[in-house]
Design a protein around this motif. Sequence first.
Motif, PDB file in Angstrom:
ATOM      1  N   GLU A  47       0.816  -1.206   0.000  1.00  0.00           N
ATOM      2  CA  GLU A  47       0.000   0.000   0.000  1.00  0.00           C
ATOM      3  C   GLU A  47       0.847   1.252   0.000  1.00  0.00           C
ATOM      4  OE1 GLU A  47      -2.770  -0.081   3.213  1.00  0.00           O
ATOM      5  OE2 GLU A  47      -4.356  -0.715   1.855  1.00  0.00           O
ATOM      6  N   ALA A  48       1.960   1.200   0.704  1.00  0.00           N
ATOM      7  CA  ALA A  48       2.828   2.372   0.788  1.00  0.00           C
ATOM      8  C   ALA A  48       3.708   2.525  -0.441  1.00  0.00           C
ATOM      9  CB  ALA A  48       3.702   2.274   2.039  1.00  0.00           C
ATOM     10  N   GLY A  49       3.602   1.630  -1.396  1.00  0.00           N
ATOM     11  CA  GLY A  49       4.417   1.711  -2.599  1.00  0.00           C
ATOM     12  C   GLY A  49       5.843   1.287  -2.386  1.00  0.00           C
ATOM     13  N   ALA A  50       6.075   0.482  -1.325  1.00  0.00           N
ATOM     14  CA  ALA A  50       7.446   0.095  -1.002  1.00  0.00           C
ATOM     15  C   ALA A  50       7.797  -1.297  -1.498  1.00  0.00           C
ATOM     16  CB  ALA A  50       7.644   0.155   0.510  1.00  0.00           C
ATOM     17  N   ALA A  51       6.922  -1.888  -2.295  1.00  0.00           N
ATOM     18  CA  ALA A  51       7.232  -3.219  -2.816  1.00  0.00           C
ATOM     19  C   ALA A  51       8.410  -3.131  -3.768  1.00  0.00           C
ATOM     20  CB  ALA A  51       6.016  -3.789  -3.539  1.00  0.00           C
ATOM     21  N   SER A  52       9.393  -3.933  -3.519  1.00  0.00           N
ATOM     22  CA  SER A  52      10.617  -3.831  -4.316  1.00  0.00           C
ATOM     23  C   SER A  52      10.504  -4.539  -5.655  1.00  0.00           C
ATOM     24  CB  SER A  52      11.796  -4.416  -3.537  1.00  0.00           C
ATOM     25  OG  SER A  52      11.527  -5.771  -3.199  1.00  0.00           O
ATOM     26  N   GLY A  53       9.657  -5.549  -5.728  1.00  0.00           N
ATOM     27  CA  GLY A  53       9.575  -6.311  -6.968  1.00  0.00           C
ATOM     28  C   GLY A  53       8.287  -6.058  -7.715  1.00  0.00           C
ATOM     29  N   GLN A  54       8.216  -6.591  -8.927  1.00  0.00           N
ATOM     30  CA  GLN A  54       7.004  -6.501  -9.723  1.00  0.00           C
ATOM     31  C   GLN A  54       6.024  -7.589  -9.295  1.00  0.00           C
ATOM     32  OE1 GLN A  54       6.536  -4.027 -11.905  1.00  0.00           O
ATOM     33  NE2 GLN A  54       8.566  -3.221 -11.395  1.00  0.00           N
ATOM     34  N   ARG A  55       4.853  -7.531  -9.869  1.00  0.00           N
ATOM     35  CA  ARG A  55       3.866  -8.580  -9.595  1.00  0.00           C
ATOM     36  C   ARG A  55       4.410  -9.934 -10.051  1.00  0.00           C
ATOM     37  NH1 ARG A  55      -2.065  -6.145 -11.350  1.00  0.00           N
ATOM     38  NH2 ARG A  55      -1.955  -4.208 -10.154  1.00  0.00           N
ATOM     39  N   GLY A  56       4.050 -10.930  -9.282  1.00  0.00           N
ATOM     40  CA  GLY A  56       4.485 -12.273  -9.629  1.00  0.00           C
ATOM     41  C   GLY A  56       3.297 -13.178  -9.951  1.00  0.00           C
ATOM     42  N   ARG A  57       3.605 -14.371 -10.403  1.00  0.00           N
ATOM     43  CA  ARG A  57       2.559 -15.339 -10.736  1.00  0.00           C
ATOM     44  C   ARG A  57       2.045 -15.980  -9.446  1.00  0.00           C
ATOM     45  NH1 ARG A  57       1.786 -20.751 -11.854  1.00  0.00           N
ATOM     46  NH2 ARG A  57       0.380 -21.213 -13.610  1.00  0.00           N
ATOM     47  N   VAL A  58       0.724 -15.904  -9.238  1.00  0.00           N
ATOM     48  CA  VAL A  58       0.097 -16.428  -8.023  1.00  0.00           C
ATOM     49  C   VAL A  58      -1.006 -17.396  -8.438  1.00  0.00           C
ATOM     50  CG1 VAL A  58      -1.136 -15.851  -5.899  1.00  0.00           C
ATOM     51  CG2 VAL A  58       0.583 -14.258  -6.808  1.00  0.00           C
ATOM     52  N   ASP A  59      -0.967 -18.592  -7.861  1.00  0.00           N
ATOM     53  CA  ASP A  59      -2.012 -19.595  -8.122  1.00  0.00           C
ATOM     54  C   ASP A  59      -3.099 -19.434  -7.064  1.00  0.00           C
ATOM     55  OD1 ASP A  59      -3.574 -21.726  -8.808  1.00  0.00           O
ATOM     56  OD2 ASP A  59      -2.152 -23.260  -8.138  1.00  0.00           O
ATOM     57  N   LEU A  60      -4.276 -18.986  -7.480  1.00  0.00           N
ATOM     58  CA  LEU A  60      -5.368 -18.749  -6.539  1.00  0.00           C
ATOM     59  C   LEU A  60      -5.835 -20.036  -5.877  1.00  0.00           C
ATOM     60  CD1 LEU A  60      -7.517 -16.097  -8.471  1.00  0.00           C
ATOM     61  CD2 LEU A  60      -5.919 -15.736  -6.580  1.00  0.00           C
ATOM     62  N   VAL A  61      -5.728 -21.159  -6.567  1.00  0.00           N
ATOM     63  CA  VAL A  61      -6.147 -22.435  -5.976  1.00  0.00           C
ATOM     64  C   VAL A  61      -5.249 -22.772  -4.786  1.00  0.00           C
ATOM     65  CG1 VAL A  61      -6.413 -24.902  -6.377  1.00  0.00           C
ATOM     66  CG2 VAL A  61      -7.110 -23.258  -8.148  1.00  0.00           C
ATOM     67  N   ALA A  62      -3.935 -22.630  -4.960  1.00  0.00           N
ATOM     68  CA  ALA A  62      -3.012 -22.921  -3.858  1.00  0.00           C
ATOM     69  C   ALA A  62      -3.221 -21.954  -2.705  1.00  0.00           C
ATOM     70  CB  ALA A  62      -1.572 -22.849  -4.366  1.00  0.00           C
ATOM     71  N   VAL A  63      -3.458 -20.671  -3.022  1.00  0.00           N
ATOM     72  CA  VAL A  63      -3.703 -19.682  -1.973  1.00  0.00           C
ATOM     73  C   VAL A  63      -4.978 -20.038  -1.214  1.00  0.00           C
ATOM     74  CG1 VAL A  63      -4.256 -17.269  -1.526  1.00  0.00           C
ATOM     75  CG2 VAL A  63      -2.438 -17.840  -3.138  1.00  0.00           C
ATOM     76  N   ALA A  64      -6.029 -20.438  -1.940  1.00  0.00           N
ATOM     77  CA  ALA A  64      -7.293 -20.788  -1.299  1.00  0.00           C
ATOM     78  C   ALA A  64      -7.128 -21.998  -0.380  1.00  0.00           C
ATOM     79  CB  ALA A  64      -8.354 -21.055  -2.364  1.00  0.00           C
ATOM     80  N   MET A  65      -6.354 -22.981  -0.803  1.00  0.00           N
ATOM     81  CA  MET A  65      -6.124 -24.164   0.035  1.00  0.00           C
ATOM     82  C   MET A  65      -5.416 -23.773   1.340  1.00  0.00           C
ATOM     83  SD  MET A  65      -7.478 -26.711  -1.563  1.00  0.00           S
ATOM     84  CE  MET A  65      -6.750 -28.123  -0.747  1.00  0.00           C
ATOM     85  N   ASP A  66      -4.426 -22.902   1.247  1.00  0.00           N
ATOM     86  CA  ASP A  66      -3.728 -22.461   2.454  1.00  0.00           C
ATOM     87  C   ASP A  66      -4.668 -21.700   3.384  1.00  0.00           C
ATOM     88  OD1 ASP A  66      -1.389 -23.592   1.563  1.00  0.00           O
ATOM     89  OD2 ASP A  66      -0.592 -21.723   0.701  1.00  0.00           O
ATOM     90  N   VAL A  67      -5.514 -20.834   2.823  1.00  0.00           N
ATOM     91  CA  VAL A  67      -6.440 -20.058   3.638  1.00  0.00           C
ATOM     92  C   VAL A  67      -7.448 -20.973   4.334  1.00  0.00           C
ATOM     93  CG1 VAL A  67      -8.291 -18.346   3.552  1.00  0.00           C
ATOM     94  CG2 VAL A  67      -6.149 -17.947   2.313  1.00  0.00           C
ATOM     95  N   ILE A  68      -7.986 -21.965   3.597  1.00  0.00           N
ATOM     96  CA  ILE A  68      -8.960 -22.897   4.192  1.00  0.00           C
ATOM     97  C   ILE A  68      -8.315 -23.680   5.331  1.00  0.00           C
ATOM     98  CG2 ILE A  68     -10.321 -24.973   3.741  1.00  0.00           C
ATOM     99  CD1 ILE A  68     -10.824 -23.858   0.919  1.00  0.00           C
ATOM    100  N   GLU A  69      -7.046 -24.105   5.121  1.00  0.00           N
ATOM    101  CA  GLU A  69      -6.356 -24.826   6.184  1.00  0.00           C
ATOM    102  C   GLU A  69      -6.155 -23.939   7.402  1.00  0.00           C
ATOM    103  OE1 GLU A  69      -2.113 -27.206   6.909  1.00  0.00           O
ATOM    104  OE2 GLU A  69      -2.612 -26.326   4.957  1.00  0.00           O
ATOM    105  N   GLU A  70      -5.828 -22.675   7.164  1.00  0.00           N
ATOM    106  CA  GLU A  70      -5.621 -21.747   8.273  1.00  0.00           C
ATOM    107  C   GLU A  70      -6.909 -21.487   9.032  1.00  0.00           C
ATOM    108  OE1 GLU A  70      -4.378 -17.047   8.908  1.00  0.00           O
ATOM    109  OE2 GLU A  70      -3.958 -18.037   6.996  1.00  0.00           O
TER     110      GLU A  70
END
Length: 464
Positions: free
Chosen positions: A306-329
């Motif tokens: 949000e503060a614009g301090a991200a050093s890298g560009q956008r990366g490839r993110v698999d929403l399925v893997a993210v969703a599985m981690d969130v459900i487990e959490e």
Amino acid sequence: MRAASLHGRLRWLVIVVLAAVLLPLGVLSFKRTVREVGELSDGRLAQSARTLQVLIGHADLDALQRRDADRLLVPIEARLVGSPPRQRYTYESEVGFQVFDHTGRMALATANLAGMPPPQASDADFQDVRLGPYRWRVFTLHDTANRVVIRTGERYDSRDEIMHAVWLEHSLPLLVGLPLLALLVGWAIRRGLRPLEALTRALSSRQPGSREPVLLRDAPQELQPVLAALNEQLTRLEDALERERRFSADVAHELRTPLASAMINLESAMTSTDPAELNLTLGSAQHGLAALARRIEQLLALARLEAGAASGQRGRVDLVAVAMDVIEELAPVIAESGAELSFARLMPQVAVQGYEAALTALLRNLLENALRHAPAGGRVQLSLDRTAQGALIDVTDDGPGIPAEHRADVFARFHREAGSRGDGYGLGLSIVQRAAGLHDATIELLDSPYGSGLRVRVVIPPPH
């Protein structure tokens, strides 16, 4: 040591610049004028000699000499000048002439130059000669036609009086004008710096936290870029402060669930006497604390984004893997809510270009909101798909839902609908909206297909 004011600096700089320009110009002008006056005076001497040459050519110089025996002296008369008591003075004593015949004998002269020795053959046309207490500027003319030598002279003190007048004429404007100019420059600078004083008053009266731009009526063109940059910096400062305030609130909101889950497991472990159950609850507590640590890292990453301090560009993110981690959490939250969570995906992977921390926060808050509002034994469904518009995220529940006329307000921070279950702080959808904004995604609040409840649809467009 007191720092010099801008007004004082400008005033002295202008005065120094003017003096650096005007004084050399005055000196050069004075020298040029002195040279011109000297040349003009020399020209008068030469003209006087030429006039005498013409007069002598029409006169009988020998007859004059015979009548006056030796030589003819032209007397110099004094006149009364000035107011009473008057003084006897004449300017005629400052000029004079001599005429020598072919034998070198003085034939005609003014009384004031009678004692000046005759010219020599080697003398220049113009020369300086001292006679008594005075220094003379003389011009010598050799008249071969009349076989005479004519010499005209002018005292230097007469020229000095002209030089003094010229010096006074050149120096008086500078001596009087520079102090007057300093006063006028000071007044002009004070008047010119009034917009800065107005800017100071505007900043002093500005309320903390105000987002109103600083405006100056009839601001000069040079100050307009300063105002624009200042307003931009004030906006950035207010945004940074707002991010800090939101981050503090978000931390409390985001850390509440994993911390509560870990505390429940620890309390169960403290009251358990069964070693197997003890190991299970301690393992769950450890898992919850690990999830808490991950969430803290995600919150910090989201804050940096949000503060614009991200050093890298956008990366490839698999929403399925993210969703599985969130459900487990969220497993403890799912178990506590009593709702049934289903995960529908039409393809093994739904990849997007984005920030994993922000997408994780988006999915987690959507699921938590749905689980919080779904009734015991209710249904919550998460579906991921890819369409022509981009990646599609749908979270549907069968809770009480949100009336259509209130849906535009739920994204505001700390907003909670009347009758909402749980002890949330009204930050979930605000975090979802900010995470979606980082990916240029759109959010829609729709009616649930279960007859009651809410469907939240997020569409993440493909990268341009």
